[in-house]
Design an enzyme around this catalytic site. Structure first.
Site: not given
Ligand code: UD1
Ligand code: UDP
Length: 392
Positions: A125, A249, A139, A216, A103, A218
């Site tokens: 999924e 995160h 999501e 993490h 998602d 939103r």
């Molecule tokens: C996204 C997904 C969420 C998922 C999560 C996994 C969407 C809408 N949401 O959320 O479903 O659970 O990823 O972790 O797609 N950033 C970094 N480095 C990274 C990653 C993120 O700096 O490697 C920071 C950046 O500033 C970025 C911000 O995190 O802009 C947010 O990242 P974004 O992909 O928009 O959304 P997540 O909240 O991470």
């Molecule tokens: N996870 C990880 N390291 C971390 C936090 C989470 O490996 O520090 C793994 C966790 O076991 C799970 C996945 O990342 O399998 C989940 O990612 P996240 O919570 O970012 O996304 P979501 O599942 O909520 O979309």
């Protein structure tokens, strides 16, 4: 082995760690059948630092990286960048099918790009619903949109299949396969690597009740997340034998709150995001998990660890039905009550044990691959162009 000239091209698009964890078993199975499939693996680059260790761990070849991540990006920015950067790759590769998972905005925008080019989409999924389009946000809407865009729906559970049927999705386009997160989790549990970073945290929290936290989402940003973090700090302060470990995160909105509310306490450990092996091992040593993660809800049953879900609802009721997870809701005071209940009467914590995982038994990658093989080699397969319009 003789490889025919044109095996079916499956292009997989992913951009975050949960997508890598859940698509790796499928990609591995597809790549094990080169006579049938040719894989093209595309990273959207929605995440960078959070993503690459997972690609390395699962040894996934990346053929293209769209590199769309920006600091503090909004979902609209992610969406717009995927749409514009992904289209030329699809035009160049002309895959027979696009696979996406879950998602994220990467998955939703990827599915839309493929739809615009009449490329069938397979959704891993499929069929998760919280019932509230604003939670998880965005999501829940992403997954509903992907359902409308997809041609094939790989549902983890029977409940997910029922949901899709109720939304009018054709029964013959839905396949119950389990969730490949269980395949990946089992593979990681079978390894016994040295994990110095975790060993250090474990030794400094030895003999304590460890709470492992991830948050993490939103929809919790602002008051709810702040309130939850304050409650957790107060709980640690009140109970000498409790430690809190929080791999934070990288979203700046989370980093800022974690640092301002949870810093400078000897029994609170803030770490950078952990590798999958590290995180799973840490979970296995937890007294209690507190998390708003989707993937963690699917991992808790295999690990037999109690989980408080930091959300108002869950699209994974199976975790609650298995007895492993409890839903906190959106009120931090309720979290406080539930933490006190858990420590005051440990019967729930001690009762939770490893149970059969309702999300699968670790063969989902193989099952999805077998289904794809029978689809692409079956009489109904027409290659380009949609073979059916299930959601029209
Ligand atoms: C996204 C997904 C969420 C998922 C999560 C996994 C969407 C809408 N949401 O959320 O479903 O659970 O990823 O972790 O797609 N950033 C970094 N480095 C990274 C990653 C993120 O700096 O490697 C920071 C950046 O500033 C970025 C911000 O995190 O802009 C947010 O990242 P974004 O992909 O928009 O959304 P997540 O909240 O991470
Ligand atoms: N996870 C990880 N390291 C971390 C936090 C989470 O490996 O520090 C793994 C966790 O076991 C799970 C996945 O990342 O399998 C989940 O990612 P996240 O919570 O970012 O996304 P979501 O599942 O909520 O979309």
């Amino acid at each position: 082995m003789s490889i025919p000239k044109s095996p079916h091209k499956i292009l997989t698009l992913f951009g975050t760690r949960p997508e890598v964890i859940k698509l790796a078993p499928v990609i591995r199975e597809l790549e094990g059948r080169p006579q049938i499939f040719r894989t093209i693996n595309v990273a959207s680059g929605q995440h960078a630092e959070l993503f690459h260790p997972f690609v390395r761990l699962f040894d996934i070849r990346i053929d293209h990286n769209l590199e769309i991540m920006r600091e503090n990006q909004t979902p609209n920015q992610v969406c717009a960048r995927v749409l514009s950067e992904f289209e030329p790759i699809l035009a160049q590769q002309e895959p027979d099918l696009l696979l996406v998972q879950g998602d994220t905005t990467t998955a939703m925008a990827g599915a839309l790009t493929a739809f615009h080019r009449r490329i069938p989409v397979g959704h891993v999924e499929a069929g998760l619903r919280s019932g509230n389009v604003l939670s998880p946000y965005p999501e829940e809407m992403n997954r509903r949109l992907i359902t409308r865009l997809a041609t094939y729906h790989f549902a983890a559970t029977e409940h997910n299949r029922e949901t899709l049927l109720q939304e009018g999705i054709a029964a013959d386009s839905i396949f119950v396969t389990g969730n490949p997160v269980v395949d990946s989790l089992n593979a990681i549990l079978a390894r016994k690597p040295r994990l110095p970073r975790i060993e250090e945290i474990l030794s400094s929290t030895s003999g304590m009740k460890r709470i492992v936290l991830t948050t993490h989402r939103r929809e919790s940003f602002g008051e709810i997340m702040e309130g939850n973090l304050r409650v957790l700090r107060r709980f640690v302060e009140r109970h000498d034998g409790v430690a809190l470990i929080f791999p934070v995160h990288l979203n700046p909105a989370v980093v800022e709150k974690a640092k301002s509310i949870l810093s400078e306490h000897p029994r609170i450990h803030l770490t950078s995001p952990l590798g999958y092996e590290e995180f799973v091992f840490l979970l296995s040593q937890a007294w209690l998990i507190v998390s708003d993660s989707g993937g963690v809800q699917e991992e808790a049953p295999t690990l037999g660890k109690p989980l408080l879900i930091l959300r108002e609802n869950t699209e994974r009721p199976e975790a609650i039905q298995s007895g492993v997870a409890r839903l906190v809701g959106g009120d931090p005071l309720r979290l406080e009550e539930m933490l006190e209940e858990a420590i005051g009467d440990e019967s729930w914590i001690t009762k939770v044990g490893k149970t059969e995982n309702p999300f699968g038994c670790g063969d989902s990658g193989k099952r999805i691959c077998q289904i794809l093989e029978s689809l692409v080699t079956g009489p109904a397969w027409k290659g380009h162009g949609r073979t059916q319009t299930n959601a029209d």
